[in-house]
Scaffold this motif. Sequence first.
Motif, PDB file in Angstrom:
ATOM      1  N   PHE A 122       0.840  -1.203   0.000  1.00  0.00           N
ATOM      2  CA  PHE A 122       0.000   0.000   0.000  1.00  0.00           C
ATOM      3  C   PHE A 122       0.871   1.248   0.000  1.00  0.00           C
ATOM      4  CE2 PHE A 122      -1.762   3.573   2.316  1.00  0.00           C
ATOM      5  CZ  PHE A 122      -2.865   3.860   1.540  1.00  0.00           C
ATOM      6  N   LYS A 123       1.811   1.337   0.932  1.00  0.00           N
ATOM      7  CA  LYS A 123       2.635   2.542   1.064  1.00  0.00           C
ATOM      8  C   LYS A 123       3.436   2.829  -0.208  1.00  0.00           C
ATOM      9  CE  LYS A 123       3.098   2.489   6.080  1.00  0.00           C
ATOM     10  NZ  LYS A 123       1.723   2.053   6.204  1.00  0.00           N
ATOM     11  N   ASN A 124       4.043   1.800  -0.778  1.00  0.00           N
ATOM     12  CA  ASN A 124       4.860   1.995  -1.982  1.00  0.00           C
ATOM     13  C   ASN A 124       4.011   2.433  -3.172  1.00  0.00           C
ATOM     14  OD1 ASN A 124       7.200   1.299  -0.633  1.00  0.00           O
ATOM     15  ND2 ASN A 124       7.084  -0.844  -1.237  1.00  0.00           N
ATOM     16  N   ASN A 125       2.894   1.766  -3.379  1.00  0.00           N
ATOM     17  CA  ASN A 125       2.040   2.118  -4.513  1.00  0.00           C
ATOM     18  C   ASN A 125       1.380   3.471  -4.313  1.00  0.00           C
ATOM     19  OD1 ASN A 125       1.842  -0.145  -6.630  1.00  0.00           O
ATOM     20  ND2 ASN A 125       1.848  -1.221  -4.685  1.00  0.00           N
ATOM     21  N   TYR A 126       0.936   3.755  -3.083  1.00  0.00           N
ATOM     22  CA  TYR A 126       0.335   5.062  -2.813  1.00  0.00           C
ATOM     23  C   TYR A 126       1.365   6.178  -3.059  1.00  0.00           C
ATOM     24  CZ  TYR A 126      -1.596   9.101  -0.520  1.00  0.00           C
ATOM     25  OH  TYR A 126      -2.032  10.376  -0.266  1.00  0.00           O
ATOM     26  N   ALA A 127       2.578   5.979  -2.571  1.00  0.00           N
ATOM     27  CA  ALA A 127       3.629   6.998  -2.769  1.00  0.00           C
ATOM     28  C   ALA A 127       3.858   7.254  -4.258  1.00  0.00           C
ATOM     29  CB  ALA A 127       4.917   6.570  -2.088  1.00  0.00           C
ATOM     30  N   SER A 128       3.811   6.201  -5.062  1.00  0.00           N
ATOM     31  CA  SER A 128       4.013   6.353  -6.495  1.00  0.00           C
ATOM     32  C   SER A 128       2.822   7.028  -7.173  1.00  0.00           C
ATOM     33  CB  SER A 128       4.275   4.983  -7.131  1.00  0.00           C
ATOM     34  OG  SER A 128       4.688   5.147  -8.459  1.00  0.00           O
ATOM     35  N   MET A 129       1.689   7.048  -6.497  1.00  0.00           N
ATOM     36  CA  MET A 129       0.501   7.711  -7.039  1.00  0.00           C
ATOM     37  C   MET A 129       0.441   9.172  -6.595  1.00  0.00           C
ATOM     38  SD  MET A 129      -2.214   4.582  -6.639  1.00  0.00           S
ATOM     39  CE  MET A 129      -3.569   5.306  -7.557  1.00  0.00           C
ATOM     40  N   LYS A 130       1.523   9.658  -5.992  1.00  0.00           N
ATOM     41  CA  LYS A 130       1.627  11.069  -5.618  1.00  0.00           C
ATOM     42  C   LYS A 130       2.652  11.785  -6.492  1.00  0.00           C
ATOM     43  CE  LYS A 130       2.167  11.954  -1.343  1.00  0.00           C
ATOM     44  NZ  LYS A 130       2.427  12.038   0.083  1.00  0.00           N
TER      45      LYS A 130
END
Length: 170
Positions: A122-130
């Motif tokens: 979650f954290k890695n993918n969310y960060a990449s969606m920012k």
Amino acid sequence: MKKNISISIDEETYKTFRVALNFSGQTEEEALMQSIHSYIAKVLGKVVNNFQAKSLQKRGEGNYTQKAKNRIPIWANRKNQCNHKIIEAYFTALDRYGKATLSNMEELCTSTFVKPMSPYSFKNNYASMKLDNGHSHGKIFEDDGNKVWIWKEIEPILMQYKDQFYTKKK
């Protein structure tokens, strides 16, 4: 491998913490891990935002929306993909709680969905969606370390596909 940590808190804070645990049904370890994950996301989110702003300033670049605009229609049809689940969690959180936060989106992604994600995924993918540069997934979200919102540049196209990401439960 797990690491043990130890903290000291005053008795009154601990008593209040125990009361909160009774209401939440979580164990001490679960609550502390949730707090640690939230802290990590908050700090790393600020780092990502600062890095992005500095990177864009150095290159003299402004708004980049094409990567996300191209990917939103694809993600809308791939319900098992992390990006789809994160966007679904955003809309679910808005519907259930009246706002989307990093912690409620992470909770939805890691425990509520049929095929849950790991907290790190979650954290890695969310960060990449920012971000909308380099190897990012395309910028969809912004946050203040807690509250999450859709990046205004991408909101019109994301809202066109909202029903494919989330259908309000009756």
